[in-house]
Design an enzyme around this catalytic site. Structure first.
Site, PDB file in Angstrom:
ATOM      1  N   HIS A  13      43.510  44.864  41.568  1.00 54.15           N
ATOM      2  CA  HIS A  13      43.353  44.285  42.906  1.00 54.15           C
ATOM      3  C   HIS A  13      44.608  43.549  43.358  1.00 54.15           C
ATOM      4  CE1 HIS A  13      43.090  40.185  41.316  1.00 54.15           C
ATOM      5  NE2 HIS A  13      42.341  40.677  40.349  1.00 54.15           N
ATOM      6  N   GLU A  86      35.819  41.414  35.942  1.00 54.22           N
ATOM      7  CA  GLU A  86      36.734  40.792  34.996  1.00 54.22           C
ATOM      8  C   GLU A  86      35.935  40.072  33.904  1.00 54.22           C
ATOM      9  OE1 GLU A  86      39.231  40.629  33.182  1.00 54.22           O
ATOM     10  OE2 GLU A  86      40.823  40.082  34.605  1.00 54.22           O
TER      11      GLU A  86
END
Length: 211
Positions: A13, A86
């Site tokens: 990202h 994550e």
């Protein structure tokens, strides 16, 4: 032998404010910064000429927004994959390395030596993250045999994928660099046979965005 490879275009990202201040984000849903949105536009332009058949992303907004910028060029909806979140950093989320080291010194020392088996206070071990990550990747591969697929995730998740493909110990995954909006390409011929084709490529960050 027929070509049955599935090619994953795996992207980290774009930048967030917590990336800039080196704070552990984990499961905190921190959005892209203004610079992160510019970066997302740059990787989107980079991949605009590729033939992508499907798009997937972690369900955290920083990954989703990056994936949506890319998939807009290809007319694709982004499927959310919670397994690609994550690492859950638990009580470490929102803290810098120095703050964590002061407050959780012994655990952090053990985690950097053996993250695969060390439980983060209130969070996960890397082994647990790897198990759910593998489940998510297996599902993506099973749904897209022989296709080109976008996957937008997080630094830790991408390091796990790359380490697994290369047969590395998860305890060495920190040796794999992952910059914001870096491009990685992995070709899967079957779940147990994959080739790393590109790693941490950020050449597109030098492009001027006119869009």
């Amino acid at each position: 032998m027929s070509d049955t490879r599935t090619r994953l275009y795996i992207v980290r990202h774009g930048e967030t404010e917590w990336n800039k201040t080196l704070r552990y984000q984990g499961h905190r849903d921190i959005p892209l910064s203004e610079e992160g949105r510019v970066q997302a536009a740059q990787i989107a332009k980079r991949l605009s000429g590729e033939k992508l058949h499907a798009a997937y992303a972690s369900d955290l907004s920083r990954a989703l927004e990056t994936a949506e910028a890319i998939s807009e060029y290809h007319g694709l909806d982004v499927a959310r994959v919670p397994e690609l979140k994550e690492t859950n950093f638990g009580l470490w989320e929102g803290l810098t390395y120095g703050e964590i080291d002061r407050q959780f010194h012994s655990v952090m020392k053990e985690w950097y030596k053996n993250p695969r088996d060390t439980q983060i206070p209130g969070g996960e071990s890397l082994g647990e993250v790897a198990d759910r990550c593998q489940a998510g990747i297996d599902r993506i591969l099973s749904e897209n045999p022989g296709k080109n697929v976008l996957v937008v995730a997080h630094g830790g998740i991408i390091r796990i994928i790359v380490a697994t493909v290369l047969g590395m110990s998860l305890n060495d995954y920190w040796k794999i660099k992952q910059d914001n909006v870096s491009l990685n390409i992995v070709e899967f011929f079957e779940p147990e046979r994959a080739i790393l084709c590109l790693l941490n490529d950020t050449a597109h960050l030098g492009m001027t965005n006119h869009g």
